[in-house]
Design a protein around this motif. Structure first.
Motif, PDB file in Angstrom:
ATOM      1  N   GLY A  43       0.775  -1.222   0.000  1.00 20.46           N
ATOM      2  CA  GLY A  43       0.000   0.000   0.000  1.00 20.46           C
ATOM      3  C   GLY A  43       0.811   1.279   0.000  1.00 20.46           C
ATOM      4  O   GLY A  43       0.254   2.375   0.150  1.00 20.46           O
ATOM      5  N   LYS A  44       2.130   1.168  -0.183  1.00 22.63           N
ATOM      6  CA  LYS A  44       2.995   2.348  -0.153  1.00 22.63           C
ATOM      7  C   LYS A  44       3.812   2.453  -1.436  1.00 22.63           C
ATOM      8  O   LYS A  44       3.791   1.563  -2.281  1.00 22.63           O
ATOM      9  CB  LYS A  44       3.922   2.292   1.064  1.00 22.63           C
ATOM     10  CG  LYS A  44       3.187   2.318   2.393  1.00 22.63           C
ATOM     11  CD  LYS A  44       4.167   2.359   3.554  1.00 22.63           C
ATOM     12  CE  LYS A  44       3.435   2.403   4.884  1.00 22.63           C
ATOM     13  NZ  LYS A  44       4.388   2.448   6.025  1.00 22.63           N
ATOM     14  N   THR A  91       8.446  -5.573   5.856  1.00 24.66           N
ATOM     15  CA  THR A  91       7.663  -6.361   4.908  1.00 24.66           C
ATOM     16  C   THR A  91       7.453  -5.563   3.630  1.00 24.66           C
ATOM     17  O   THR A  91       6.968  -4.427   3.671  1.00 24.66           O
ATOM     18  CB  THR A  91       6.305  -6.745   5.510  1.00 24.66           C
ATOM     19  OG1 THR A  91       6.525  -7.629   6.627  1.00 24.66           O
ATOM     20  CG2 THR A  91       5.427  -7.435   4.481  1.00 24.66           C
ATOM     21  N   ALA A  92       7.838  -6.147   2.500  1.00 22.28           N
ATOM     22  CA  ALA A  92       7.760  -5.420   1.226  1.00 22.28           C
ATOM     23  C   ALA A  92       8.104  -6.363   0.085  1.00 22.28           C
ATOM     24  O   ALA A  92       8.612  -7.469   0.304  1.00 22.28           O
ATOM     25  CB  ALA A  92       8.743  -4.246   1.221  1.00 22.28           C
ATOM     26  N   VAL A  93       7.838  -5.894  -1.129  1.00 25.22           N
ATOM     27  CA  VAL A  93       8.416  -6.511  -2.310  1.00 25.22           C
ATOM     28  C   VAL A  93       9.757  -5.825  -2.544  1.00 25.22           C
ATOM     29  O   VAL A  93       9.834  -4.595  -2.600  1.00 25.22           O
ATOM     30  CB  VAL A  93       7.514  -6.360  -3.542  1.00 25.22           C
ATOM     31  CG1 VAL A  93       8.188  -6.981  -4.766  1.00 25.22           C
ATOM     32  CG2 VAL A  93       6.152  -7.008  -3.296  1.00 25.22           C
ATOM     33  N   TYR A  94      10.802  -6.614  -2.644  1.00 24.10           N
ATOM     34  CA  TYR A  94      12.149  -6.091  -2.842  1.00 24.10           C
ATOM     35  C   TYR A  94      12.557  -6.301  -4.299  1.00 24.10           C
ATOM     36  O   TYR A  94      12.501  -7.414  -4.822  1.00 24.10           O
ATOM     37  CB  TYR A  94      13.127  -6.788  -1.902  1.00 24.10           C
ATOM     38  CG  TYR A  94      13.019  -6.316  -0.469  1.00 24.10           C
ATOM     39  CD1 TYR A  94      11.947  -6.717   0.327  1.00 24.10           C
ATOM     40  CD2 TYR A  94      13.962  -5.455   0.076  1.00 24.10           C
ATOM     41  CE1 TYR A  94      11.819  -6.267   1.636  1.00 24.10           C
ATOM     42  CE2 TYR A  94      13.851  -5.004   1.379  1.00 24.10           C
ATOM     43  CZ  TYR A  94      12.785  -5.409   2.158  1.00 24.10           C
ATOM     44  OH  TYR A  94      12.665  -4.960   3.452  1.00 24.10           O
ATOM     45  N   PHE A  95      12.992  -5.197  -4.917  1.00 23.40           N
ATOM     46  CA  PHE A  95      13.401  -5.206  -6.314  1.00 23.40           C
ATOM     47  C   PHE A  95      14.897  -4.930  -6.437  1.00 23.40           C
ATOM     48  O   PHE A  95      15.468  -4.150  -5.662  1.00 23.40           O
ATOM     49  CB  PHE A  95      12.673  -4.116  -7.100  1.00 23.40           C
ATOM     50  CG  PHE A  95      11.181  -4.263  -7.159  1.00 23.40           C
ATOM     51  CD1 PHE A  95      10.369  -3.623  -6.239  1.00 23.40           C
ATOM     52  CD2 PHE A  95      10.586  -5.013  -8.166  1.00 23.40           C
ATOM     53  CE1 PHE A  95       8.992  -3.732  -6.296  1.00 23.40           C
ATOM     54  CE2 PHE A  95       9.207  -5.129  -8.238  1.00 23.40           C
ATOM     55  CZ  PHE A  95       8.407  -4.491  -7.304  1.00 23.40           C
TER      56      PHE A  95
END
Length: 123
Positions: A43-44, A91-95
């Motif tokens: 959501g960010k 917590t996140a999607v890491y690219f």
């Protein structure tokens, strides 16, 4: 250039997160390129985390500097990220991304992106 992130998926609070970006079609020593880790919490927006440059010099977000280590493995053509003392806020999607600048959270500032790897911090 193709970038492929890999990681554990689930990490417990206070543990160390370790991620790897495997590069193909290019080299982590290619002149004038910077290899960045960027994350997107749920959501960010995008948040730049750290980068390693073509010379091996490293750069860090001031807000994450104390917990972050970025490095490169020229033998395996990989970029790695370690984030210590993780909390649920990590917590996140890491690219993984390749570009001329570093430090930008804008997708348009990078030439190549990986698909991202989801990391969840939970007990």
């Amino acid at each position: 250039v193709q970038l492929q992130e890999s990681g554990p998926g689930l990490v417990k609070p206070s543990q160390t997160l370790s991620l790897t970006c495997t590069v193909s079609g290019g080299s982590v020593t290619d002149n004038y390129y910077y290899w960045s880790w960027i994350r997107q919490p749920p959501g960010k927006g995008l948040e730049w985390v750290a980068a390693v440059g073509y010379s091996g010099k490293t750069y860090y977000s001031p807000s994450l500097n104390k917990r972050t280590t970025v490095s490169r493995d020229t033998s395996n053509n990989q970029i790695t990220l370690q984030l210590t003392s993780v909390t649920p806020e990590d917590t996140a999607v890491y690219f993984c991304a390749r570009g001329r600048p570093y430090g930008s959270p804008s997708r348009d500032d990078y030439d190549d992106w990986g698909q991202g790897t989801q990391v969840t911090v939970s007990s």
